[in-house]
Write an enzyme that holds these catalytic residues in place. Structure first.
Site, PDB file in Angstrom:
ATOM      1  N   GLU A  44       0.898  -1.154   0.000  1.00 35.56           N
ATOM      2  CA  GLU A  44       0.000   0.000   0.000  1.00 35.56           C
ATOM      3  C   GLU A  44       0.932   1.198   0.000  1.00 35.56           C
ATOM      4  O   GLU A  44       1.665   1.422   0.954  1.00 35.56           O
ATOM      5  CB  GLU A  44      -0.845  -0.060   1.269  1.00 35.56           C
ATOM      6  CG  GLU A  44      -2.077   0.770   1.180  1.00 35.56           C
ATOM      7  CD  GLU A  44      -2.217   1.613   2.391  1.00 35.56           C
ATOM      8  OE1 GLU A  44      -2.090   2.837   2.235  1.00 35.56           O
ATOM      9  OE2 GLU A  44      -2.405   1.046   3.475  1.00 35.56           O
TER      10      GLU A  44
ATOM     11  N   CYS B 144      -2.482   8.243   4.064  1.00 36.26           N
ATOM     12  CA  CYS B 144      -2.400   7.586   2.762  1.00 36.26           C
ATOM     13  C   CYS B 144      -3.623   7.879   1.906  1.00 36.26           C
ATOM     14  O   CYS B 144      -3.561   7.838   0.690  1.00 36.26           O
ATOM     15  CB  CYS B 144      -2.190   6.092   2.936  1.00 36.26           C
ATOM     16  SG  CYS B 144      -3.400   5.338   4.026  1.00 36.26           S
TER      17      CYS B 144
HETATM   18  P1  NDP Z   1       9.407   4.485   3.417  1.00 30.56           P
HETATM   19  O1  NDP Z   1       9.103   3.698   2.220  1.00 30.56           O
HETATM   20  O2  NDP Z   1      10.695   5.176   3.510  1.00 30.56           O
HETATM   21  O3  NDP Z   1       9.302   3.591   4.713  1.00 30.56           O
HETATM   22  C1  NDP Z   1       8.210   2.701   4.929  1.00 30.56           C
HETATM   23  C2  NDP Z   1       8.682   1.577   5.818  1.00 30.56           C
HETATM   24  O4  NDP Z   1       9.673   0.809   5.135  1.00 30.56           O
HETATM   25  C3  NDP Z   1       9.349   2.057   7.104  1.00 30.56           C
HETATM   26  O5  NDP Z   1       9.011   1.160   8.148  1.00 30.56           O
HETATM   27  C4  NDP Z   1      10.818   1.951   6.768  1.00 30.56           C
HETATM   28  O6  NDP Z   1      11.620   1.810   7.900  1.00 30.56           O
HETATM   29  C5  NDP Z   1      10.819   0.683   5.947  1.00 30.56           C
HETATM   30  N1  NDP Z   1      11.962   0.496   5.112  1.00 30.56           N
HETATM   31  C6  NDP Z   1      12.621   1.420   4.364  1.00 30.56           C
HETATM   32  N2  NDP Z   1      13.623   0.838   3.708  1.00 30.56           N
HETATM   33  C7  NDP Z   1      13.622  -0.467   4.051  1.00 30.56           C
HETATM   34  C8  NDP Z   1      14.444  -1.580   3.725  1.00 30.56           C
HETATM   35  N3  NDP Z   1      15.443  -1.458   2.893  1.00 30.56           N
HETATM   36  N4  NDP Z   1      14.143  -2.755   4.275  1.00 30.56           N
HETATM   37  C9  NDP Z   1      13.113  -2.913   5.119  1.00 30.56           C
HETATM   38  N5  NDP Z   1      12.319  -1.898   5.469  1.00 30.56           N
HETATM   39  C10 NDP Z   1      12.567  -0.688   4.947  1.00 30.56           C
HETATM   40  O7  NDP Z   1       8.235   5.462   3.609  1.00 30.56           O
HETATM   41  P2  NDP Z   1       7.974   6.551   4.722  1.00 30.56           P
HETATM   42  O8  NDP Z   1       7.105   5.931   5.746  1.00 30.56           O
HETATM   43  O9  NDP Z   1       9.208   7.210   5.217  1.00 30.56           O
HETATM   44  O10 NDP Z   1       7.181   7.566   3.846  1.00 30.56           O
HETATM   45  C11 NDP Z   1       7.785   8.102   2.687  1.00 30.56           C
HETATM   46  C12 NDP Z   1       6.752   8.459   1.690  1.00 30.56           C
HETATM   47  O11 NDP Z   1       5.916   7.341   1.412  1.00 30.56           O
HETATM   48  C13 NDP Z   1       5.806   9.506   2.169  1.00 30.56           C
HETATM   49  O12 NDP Z   1       6.360  10.763   2.084  1.00 30.56           O
HETATM   50  C14 NDP Z   1       4.638   9.237   1.271  1.00 30.56           C
HETATM   51  O13 NDP Z   1       4.821   9.850   0.035  1.00 30.56           O
HETATM   52  C15 NDP Z   1       4.643   7.757   1.118  1.00 30.56           C
HETATM   53  N6  NDP Z   1       3.700   7.096   1.994  1.00 30.56           N
HETATM   54  C16 NDP Z   1       2.596   6.619   1.460  1.00 30.56           C
HETATM   55  C17 NDP Z   1       1.671   6.002   2.227  1.00 30.56           C
HETATM   56  C18 NDP Z   1       0.481   5.454   1.604  1.00 30.56           C
HETATM   57  O14 NDP Z   1      -0.097   4.541   2.152  1.00 30.56           O
HETATM   58  N7  NDP Z   1       0.038   5.965   0.487  1.00 30.56           N
HETATM   59  C19 NDP Z   1       1.801   5.872   3.682  1.00 30.56           C
HETATM   60  C20 NDP Z   1       3.028   6.433   4.153  1.00 30.56           C
HETATM   61  C21 NDP Z   1       3.944   6.976   3.325  1.00 30.56           C
HETATM   62  P3  NDP Z   1      12.514   3.024   8.460  1.00 30.56           P
HETATM   63  O15 NDP Z   1      11.570   4.059   8.931  1.00 30.56           O
HETATM   64  O16 NDP Z   1      13.269   2.400   9.564  1.00 30.56           O
HETATM   65  O17 NDP Z   1      13.349   3.483   7.320  1.00 30.56           O
END
Ligand code: NDP
Length: 680
Positions: free
Chosen positions: A262, A301
Site C-alpha cells: 500500500e 495515505c
Molecule cells: P518508506 O518507504 O521510507 O518507509 C516505509 C517503511 O519501510 C518504514 O518502516 C521503513 O523503515 C521501511 N523500510 C525502508 N527501507 C527499508 C528496507 N530497505 N528494508 C526494510 N524496510 C525498509 O516510507 P515513509 O514511511 O518514510 O514515507 C515516505 C513516503 O511514502 C511519504 O512521504 C509518502 O509519500 C509515502 N507514503 C505513502 C503512504 C500510503 O499509504 N500511500 C503511507 C506512508 C507513506 P525506516 O523508517 O526504519 O526506514
C-alpha cells in the site's frame, strides 16, 4: 555517532527477548519541539531465531485454536488496549499528532480489531477449516465432489509500516493475521517506532497472546526478507520506491512470497456537476477537503491531493476552502486550541516543501505560505510545522507533477473540469489510487464516474445530503471494506472483513467423496452419510447434536381442502392455488398447486417435537428453493439433518439444519436451511 545515553531507548522484541538499540541506532526528535527524545534501531536482527520462534511456537499455538477462539482473543486484546489507550495517546503527541488524530490512529486501530473479532465469530466457523463458497457437484451421481477451503499459512506475517499510523498501521494487519492463525513480525517506521514499541509492550503485558505470536523490529530488518518463503506474507505500507526495492528481493520472488503493498496515492475528490455553491453537497465537499488536508497534517495515505471542480465553480471552491483554512490553528498538538499539529520530522517537512516546489511549476499557490505562518505554543520554533497549502492548476490536462507527485503533507491542488467524462479522465491520470470521492446527489453522475473510473481506485466514496450525517468520511479506511488500490497505490488489498483474513491463508480445492469432504470441513453436505439412529434431535442439546444426525417425518397427503383452508386463513388466494383453469394455463403448473408456505408449515408440523426442550427459537431460513409443484393428492415427506453448528454464547448456539421435502415419487419438492438457536 551521537551520544544517545540520555535518550529513551526504543527496543526490539525478538525471539522472546527485548533488545536495546545497537551501534547503528538513530536519534528520534520530537516533531513539536525538535528535541532529541529517543534512540531506536537495534543491530541487524537474528532472522533465523525470530522466524524459528514464530513458526515453532506462535504458529502452532495459534493453529491449535479455532477461528472463534482467536476472534475472542483479538476482542479481549482490543479491550485491554482500550483500557490503556491513554499511554499511547500521550506518547503520540511528539509525533506531531493532535488529540483528534489519536482518534484515528489509536482508537481507529482498536476499533478495527473489534470489527475483525466480531466478523471472525459471526462469519467464520467455530472450527479450524474455513469453507469458501458452496460445494461443487462434479460427478453425475454425487459420489465425488469438490469444495474450496482456506487454511492458515504456516509461516510468518512480516508487516513493514509507514510512520504516519504507528498504532492503527500495526493493529489493522495484526487483527486479520491473528484470526487467520499466523504469527507476526512488526517493523514500524523508525520515526514513530516508540509509539508502536509501547503498544507491543502492552500487547505482551496483556498475556492474552500465545508466546511467539508477535515480535518487533525497530531499525533495519537486516536479511530477514532473505529468509522468507512461500508460507510467509510481507505486508508493506510506505513509499513506492521502498516497495519496489523490497518486492524485487530475489528470495521473495523465487519463493513466490506474498507481497502486499500500500504505497503512494494521488487520491482525488470530485464536486459533482450538480453540486454548485449554495447546495449542501458543495458545503460537504469543502468541509471534507479541508478535513483531509489538515487531519494528521495531511500525512494520511488516503488524504485528498487533487480537488476536481466544475470549471465554473473553481473560484467559489478556492474562496470557500481558503476561508476554512484561514481559521485552522497550527500548533502544539497538546493544546486544545490546535487544529493541525506538526509533520513527523524536519526531514519529512523538507520533503513536502520540495514536492511543493515541483507542484509550483504547474500550479499557483493560492493559500498558505511556508515562510510566513503562525504556530501556537511555546518551544515550537524547531518543530516540523507547515501551514496548509492550497494550489490551483489552470491546465490540469497538461500537468505532469500534479498527477504524479505525492506531497505527503497538508497540500492539495484545485483543478477545473469540463464535464463528468473529463473529471473521470483526470481521476485516472493518478494511475491508481486508494480512494476517490464524489460529492453528488445525482445517481447518473455517480454511475458515469463508476463506469469510467472504478477500475482505477480501491474505493469509491459518494456523499450527499442524504448520507451526510452517517457517512464515515473520504479518508477513513473501514475494516469492513477493502483498503488498497491498483497501480501507483501498490496493487494490494487489505481489510475488507473476512477477505482481509484470507490474505493470510491458503485457498485449497479439496476433492473427494461427500463423507471425506464432510469429515474435513466438519459440515454435513448432501450425499454424506445420515444417522437416523438417535432420539429426536429437538430433544437433544446443542452439544449432543452431530452433523449428519437426521430425522425423517411424514408422509402427509395434501388435499384441496388443505389448500382452500390455508388460502382463506392467510388471505393468499393467488390464482395458481385457487383457479384450476388459470393455473393450468401457467407453464409452471399442471393445475392448482399447494402454496409453498403451506408446504413449509406442514414440514414444520411433521418434524417438530412440541415439548419444551433445548430448541429455543427459529431464527430464519436460508437458500429456500421450491423445485417441484405439489398438487392435491400428492404426499410429502420431510428430512431434517444437522448440517453445521456454531456456538454463539456460553448458553446457546446456532444449529443449521438441512431440510428437504420430497413427494411420493421421491422428487425434491423444496430444499432449505433452517436456523435455530439451541441451548448448550
Ligand atoms: P518508506 O518507504 O521510507 O518507509 C516505509 C517503511 O519501510 C518504514 O518502516 C521503513 O523503515 C521501511 N523500510 C525502508 N527501507 C527499508 C528496507 N530497505 N528494508 C526494510 N524496510 C525498509 O516510507 P515513509 O514511511 O518514510 O514515507 C515516505 C513516503 O511514502 C511519504 O512521504 C509518502 O509519500 C509515502 N507514503 C505513502 C503512504 C500510503 O499509504 N500511500 C503511507 C506512508 C507513506 P525506516 O523508517 O526504519 O526506514
Amino acid at each position: 555517532m551521537p551520544d544517545t545515553s540520555a535518550l529513551t531507548a526504543v527496543h526490539s522484541f525478538a525471539a522472546g527477548r527485548w533488545i536495546p538499540p545497537g551501534s547503528g541506532a538513530r536519534v528520534i526528535h520530537s516533531a513539536v519541539t525538535g528535541e532529541p527524545l529517543y534512540s531506536a534501531g537495534s543491530d541487524a536482527p537474528d532472522a533465523a531465531a525470530m522466524l524459528g520462534w514464530a513458526t515453532d511456537k506462535g504458529g502452532p499455538a495459534l493453529r491449535a485454536m479455532t477461528f472463534h477462539d482467536r476472534a475472542r482473543m483479538v476482542k479481549a486484546l482490543a479491550l485491554w488496549l482500550k483500557e490503556h489507550r491513554q499511554v499511547l495517546c500521550n506518547l503520540s503527541f511528539d509525533t506531531g499528532a493532535t488529540q483528534k488524530d489519536h482518534l484515528i490512529d489509536v482508537d481507529g486501530g482498536i476499533g478495527t480489531m473489534l470489527v475483525f473479532a466480531s466478523k471472525g465469530r459471526r462469519e467464520m466457523p467455530a472450527g479450524q477449516v474455513y469453507i469458501d463458497g458452496a460445494a461443487e457437484q462434479i460427478s453425475r451421481t454425487g459420489t465425488f465432489m469438490g469444495q474450496h477451503i482456506a487454511m492458515p499459512l504456516q509461516g510468518v506475517a512480516v508487516q513493514i509500516n509507514a510512520f504516519n499510523f504507528p498504532v492503527w498501521g500495526m493493529l489493522e494487519k495484526l487483527a486479520p493475521a491473528l484470526i487467520a492463525g499466523v504469527p507476526s513480525i512488526v517493523k514500524p517506521a523508525t520515526a514513530t517506532s516508540y509509539v508502536t514499541e509501547a503498544c507491543v509492550r502492552l500487547i505482551l503485558q496483556s498475556g492474552l497472546l500465545p508466546e511467539g505470536t508477535v515480535q518487533l523490529i525497530t531499525g533495519g530488518t537486516g536479511n530477514l526478507l532473505d529468509h522468507l518463503g512461500g508460507q510467509d506474507v510481507v505486508s508493506f505500507t510506505g513509499s513506492a520506491e521502498t516497495a519496489l526495492k523490497l518486492r524485487s528481493n530475489p528470495r521473495l520472488l523465487a519463493g513466490a512470497t506474498r507481497f502486499t503493498a500500500e504505497q503512494d496515492s494521488l487520491n482525488a475528490s470530485v464536486l459533482g456537476t450538480d453540486a454548485g455553491p449554495g447546495t449542501q453537497e458543495f458545503d460537504l465537499f469543502v468541509k471534507e477537503v479541508h478535513r483531509e488536508m489538515t487531519v494528521k497534517a495531511g500525512q494520511k495515505c488516503t488524504a485528498i491531493r487533487r480537488v476536481m471542480v466544475p470549471e465554473r465553480h473553481v473560484d467559489a471552491v478556492i474562496s470557500a476552502l481558503s476561508g476554512r483554512l484561514a481559521e485552522t490553528t497550527v500548533g502544539d498538538p497538546r493544546l486544545d486550541t490546535t487544529d493541525m499539529g506538526a509533520l513527523v520530522s524536519q526531514e519529512k517537512k523538507n520533503d513536502v516543501l520540495e514536492k511543493c516546489t515541483q507542484l509550483s511549476k504547474e500550479a499557483e499557490r493560492v493559500f498558505g505560505d511556508p515562510d510566513s505562518f503562525s504556530v501556537m505554543g511555546e518551544n515550537t520554533r524547531n518543530g516540523a510545522f507547515l501551514p496548509p497549502m492550497l494550489f490551483h492548476c489552470a491546465a490540469p490536462d497538461d500537468a505532469v507533477h500534479l498527477h504524479n507527485t505525492e506531497a505527503f503533507g497538508p497540500v492539495a491542488t484545485v483543478m477545473g473540469y469540463r464535464d463528468t467524462d473529463h473529471a473521470a479522465r483526470l481521476l485516472n491520470r493518478g494511475k491508481g489510487s486508494l480512494v476517490a470521492s464524489v460529492f453528488t446527489g445525482d445517481p447518473e453522475v455517480a454511475r458515469e464516474i463508476t463506469l469510467a473510473s472504478a477500475s482505477f481506485h480501491g474505493r469509491l466514496y459518494f456523499n450527499n445530503r442524504t448520507s451526510m450525517t452517517e457517512a464515515t468520511g473520504h479518508g477513513a479506511p473501514l475494516p469492513h471494506m477493502i483498503h488498497g488500490g491498483p497501480g501507483r497505490a501498490g496493487g494490494g488489498e487489505e481489510l475488507g472483513g473476512v477477505r482481509g483474513v484470507l490474505h493470510y491463508m491458503q485457498r485449497t480445492a479439496i476433492q473427494g467423496s461427500p463423507d471425506i469432504i464432510s469429515g474435513i470441513t466438519g459440515q454435513w453436505m448432501p450425499g454424506t452419510t445420515q444417522d437416523r439412529s438417535k432420539p429426536h434431535p429437538f430433544t437433544r442439546s446443542f452439544g449432543d447434536l452431530v452433523p449428519g444426525d437426521t430425522l425423517t417425518a411424514g408422509p402427509r397427503r395434501i388435499t384441496t381442502d388443505d389448500i382452500e383452508t390455508f388460502a382463506h386463513f392467510t388471505g393468499d388466494t393467488f390464482y395458481a392455488h385457487m383457479d384450476e383453469e388459470a393455473a393450468a394455463a401457467n407453464p409452471f403448473f399442471p393445475g392448482r398447486v399447494a402454496h409453498g408456505y403451506l408446504l413449509l408449515s406442514f414440514a414444520a408440523g411433521m418434524f417438530v417435537q412440541p415439548d419444551p426442550g433445548p430448541v429455543l427459537a427459529n431464527t430464519g431460513l436460508d437458500n429456500l428453493r421450491f423445485m417441484t409443484p405439489v398438487i392435491p393428492g400428492d404426499v410429502i415427506t420431510v428430512t431434517l439433518t444437522v448440517k453445521a453448528k456454531t456456538p454463539r454464547t456460553e448458553d446457546y448456539g446456532e444449529v443449521r439444519w438441512h431440510v428437504k421435502l420430497t413427494n411420493g415419487e421421491d422428487a425434491t419438492v423444496a430444499e432449505y436451511d433452517l436456523l435455530t438457536m439451541n441451548a448448550v
